[in-house]
Design an enzyme around this catalytic site. Structure first.
Site, PDB file in Angstrom:
ATOM      1  N   HIS A  53       0.828  -1.195   0.000  1.00 37.50           N
ATOM      2  CA  HIS A  53       0.000   0.000   0.000  1.00 37.50           C
ATOM      3  C   HIS A  53       0.869   1.255   0.000  1.00 37.50           C
ATOM      4  O   HIS A  53       2.076   1.195   0.263  1.00 37.50           O
ATOM      5  CB  HIS A  53      -0.946  -0.037   1.194  1.00 37.50           C
ATOM      6  CG  HIS A  53      -2.071  -1.006   1.010  1.00 37.50           C
ATOM      7  ND1 HIS A  53      -3.029  -1.235   1.957  1.00 37.50           N
ATOM      8  CD2 HIS A  53      -2.394  -1.797  -0.052  1.00 37.50           C
ATOM      9  CE1 HIS A  53      -3.897  -2.130   1.499  1.00 37.50           C
ATOM     10  NE2 HIS A  53      -3.529  -2.495   0.289  1.00 37.50           N
ATOM     11  N   GLU A  55       1.183   3.733   2.040  1.00 41.43           N
ATOM     12  CA  GLU A  55       1.864   4.087   3.287  1.00 41.43           C
ATOM     13  C   GLU A  55       3.159   3.295   3.440  1.00 41.43           C
ATOM     14  O   GLU A  55       4.179   3.823   3.892  1.00 41.43           O
ATOM     15  CB  GLU A  55       0.955   3.782   4.500  1.00 41.43           C
ATOM     16  CG  GLU A  55      -0.372   4.539   4.510  1.00 41.43           C
ATOM     17  CD  GLU A  55      -1.482   3.868   3.703  1.00 41.43           C
ATOM     18  OE1 GLU A  55      -1.178   3.175   2.712  1.00 41.43           O
ATOM     19  OE2 GLU A  55      -2.648   4.051   4.056  1.00 41.43           O
ATOM     20  N   CYS A  82      -5.524   1.296   5.907  1.00 41.92           N
ATOM     21  CA  CYS A  82      -6.372   0.112   6.090  1.00 41.92           C
ATOM     22  C   CYS A  82      -6.242  -0.468   7.498  1.00 41.92           C
ATOM     23  O   CYS A  82      -5.228  -0.285   8.188  1.00 41.92           O
ATOM     24  CB  CYS A  82      -6.093  -0.935   5.017  1.00 41.92           C
ATOM     25  SG  CYS A  82      -4.443  -1.570   5.038  1.00 41.92           S
ATOM     26  N   CYS A  91      -2.153  -1.159   7.400  1.00 41.62           N
ATOM     27  CA  CYS A  91      -1.272   0.014   7.427  1.00 41.62           C
ATOM     28  C   CYS A  91      -1.376   0.751   8.751  1.00 41.62           C
ATOM     29  O   CYS A  91      -0.420   1.389   9.187  1.00 41.62           O
ATOM     30  CB  CYS A  91      -1.618   0.964   6.288  1.00 41.62           C
ATOM     31  SG  CYS A  91      -1.177   0.286   4.681  1.00 41.62           S
ATOM     32  N   ALA A 161     -18.151   5.318 -31.126  1.00 41.67           N
ATOM     33  CA  ALA A 161     -17.525   6.127 -32.164  1.00 41.67           C
ATOM     34  C   ALA A 161     -18.610   6.435 -33.179  1.00 41.67           C
ATOM     35  O   ALA A 161     -19.384   5.552 -33.555  1.00 41.67           O
ATOM     36  CB  ALA A 161     -16.392   5.349 -32.812  1.00 41.67           C
ATOM     37  N   THR A 202     -23.078  -6.570 -32.060  1.00 42.89           N
ATOM     38  CA  THR A 202     -21.698  -6.083 -32.237  1.00 42.89           C
ATOM     39  C   THR A 202     -20.745  -7.265 -32.339  1.00 42.89           C
ATOM     40  O   THR A 202     -19.838  -7.285 -33.179  1.00 42.89           O
ATOM     41  CB  THR A 202     -21.298  -5.170 -31.050  1.00 42.89           C
ATOM     42  OG1 THR A 202     -22.231  -4.104 -30.993  1.00 42.89           O
ATOM     43  CG2 THR A 202     -19.905  -4.627 -31.205  1.00 42.89           C
ATOM     44  N   GLU A 287     -18.891  -1.091 -24.879  1.00 36.74           N
ATOM     45  CA  GLU A 287     -18.499  -0.631 -26.210  1.00 36.74           C
ATOM     46  C   GLU A 287     -19.610  -0.765 -27.247  1.00 36.74           C
ATOM     47  O   GLU A 287     -19.365  -0.628 -28.433  1.00 36.74           O
ATOM     48  CB  GLU A 287     -17.238  -1.386 -26.657  1.00 36.74           C
ATOM     49  CG  GLU A 287     -16.014  -1.020 -25.848  1.00 36.74           C
ATOM     50  CD  GLU A 287     -14.744  -0.910 -26.687  1.00 36.74           C
ATOM     51  OE1 GLU A 287     -14.839  -0.727 -27.911  1.00 36.74           O
ATOM     52  OE2 GLU A 287     -13.669  -1.024 -26.089  1.00 36.74           O
ATOM     53  N   GLY A 289     -23.400  -2.554 -29.008  1.00 38.47           N
ATOM     54  CA  GLY A 289     -23.844  -1.506 -29.912  1.00 38.47           C
ATOM     55  C   GLY A 289     -24.905  -0.611 -29.301  1.00 38.47           C
ATOM     56  O   GLY A 289     -25.079  -0.543 -28.085  1.00 38.47           O
TER      57      GLY A 289
END
Ligand code: AOF
Ligand code: ZN
Length: 349
Positions: A53, A55, A82, A91, A161, A202, A287, A289
């Site tokens: 982590h 830290e 944490c 941590c 797009a 798609t 993505e 369709g």
């Protein structure tokens, strides 16, 4: 407004945290630094999912000559340290072991295994703790993680797009729209998410690979809707080359990386998001369709929309989805012949 000293160091923590972008999800991006008498004596960030982590890296970075100053320094963390044993030890215990007397935090960790407990433990041990420094900016930085840990659903990015005259392609035919530079950007985006989803049409017309061949980094989980089992066995999405989740009936064959959900009837965006979230994915890129996009928009199951508009015109074809109300432009840039626009959801509170 002139930032306070705490805010200036916290901004540096955010910059450090961002160095982990695309590498730590579904964990949060976290940055930490140690400041002693106006000098930064240590800096670190969460570099890799499963790795140390922020830290830990910060404390490790302190030079031998400066180590004696650690207990007198202030530790700045963009996220509450944490409290739990995950892939790494807590941590909070490291901070107590190092006898650090002052800690400044942007956000409490919404992970139920932490959720304020580290702040309590530090304060109970006599550590001076300040929380909520630049907390809006911190929550913005970790909006993916915060949504996923709170709801179990990923942060959803819709991407399409389109041509200048508003078409995403011709009917039943793979239609290249974006230029090469914009394609690189799309593959960078792919490398930064945990899962990519496409609809059946798609998958059938484009035969997409959903990989990151124009960029580098991790390949996300591929997800595809195939309720009616229409995708031909030879299509890339069924090549078992990388982890793939198929929303549909189980296919015969020797699949090692491909999982079939078994769905026999329609599935809605909320359920898709829930299942993908349960796979440990905090960021989902949809993505297309356009039917799938419109479903996500219709159910208000989106957080961000990224549109690439090319200069070319098609005259006819499949129309791009309309921008939903509440989508506010947050970024815009021209790349070659493409205009890239990022819209964020404005939450009215
Ligand atoms: C921190 N510093 O840099 C990060 C934290 O499985 P683990 O051990 O990596 O723990 C992951 C959880 O720890 C994550 O869900 C979040 O609550 C917290 N992330 N905490 O003190 C860090 N990345
Ligand atoms: Zn930690």
């Amino acid at each position: 407004m002139v930032p306070t000293t705490h805010e200036r160091y916290m901004r540096r923590c955010f910059d450090l945290a961002l160095l982990g972008a695309g590498k730590v999800s579904p964990n949060p991006m976290v940055g930490a630094l140690l400041e002693y008498k106006g000098r930064i004596i240590g800096e670190g960030w969460h570099r890799q999912f499963g790795g140390p982590h922020a830290e830990v890296n910060c404390i490790d970075s302190v030079r031998e000559d400066d180590r004696a100053f650690i207990p007198h320094a202030t530790l700045y963390c963009s996220l509450e340290p944490c409290f739990h044993y995950g892939k790494t030890p807590p941590c909070v215990d490291l901070i107590l072991r190092e006898k650090i007397g002052n800690v400044v935090i942007a956000n409490l960790d919404p992970n139920p295994k932490v959720a304020g407990q580290s702040v309590e433990k530090l304060r109970a041990a006599g550590v001076e703790v300040i929380v909520d420094v630049l907390k809006e900016q911190g929550a913005e930085l970790n909006r993916y993680f915060f949504k996923w840990i709170r709801t179990g659903r990923p942060y959803v990015i819709l991407k399409w797009a389109q041509t200048a005259d508003g078409f995403i392609g011709r009917e039943s035919e793979r239609t290249p729209i974006s230029g090469p530079a914009a394609m690189h950007l799309v593959h960078k985006w792919r490398s930064e998410v945990d899962a990519i989803l496409v609809g059946t049409k798609t998958a059938l017309t484009d035969n997409p690979r959903l990989d990151i061949r124009h960029y580098f980094g991790k390949t996300p989980l591929r997800a595809v809707l195939d309720i009616a089992g229409k995708i031909p066995a030879g299509h890339f999405l069924l090549d078992d080359s990388t982890p793939t989740l198929v929303f549909g009936k189980t296919r015969a064959g020797d699949f090692k990386h491909t999982q079939f959900t078994g769905h026999k009837s329609t599935i809605d965006p909320e359920e898709i998001a829930e299942q993908i979230g349960a796979k440990g994915c905090a960021i989902l890129l949809v993505e297309g369709g356009s039917v799938l996009h419109e479903q996500f928009i219709g159910q208000n199951a989106w957080d961000e929309i990224r549109i690439l508009t090319n200069k070319k015109r098609l005259g006819t074809g499949i129309s791009a989805p309309g921008l939903p109300p509440g989508a506010a432009l947050s970024e815009s840039m021209a790349i070659g012949d493409d205009l890239v626009e990022v819209f964020r959801r404005v939450t009215v509170s």
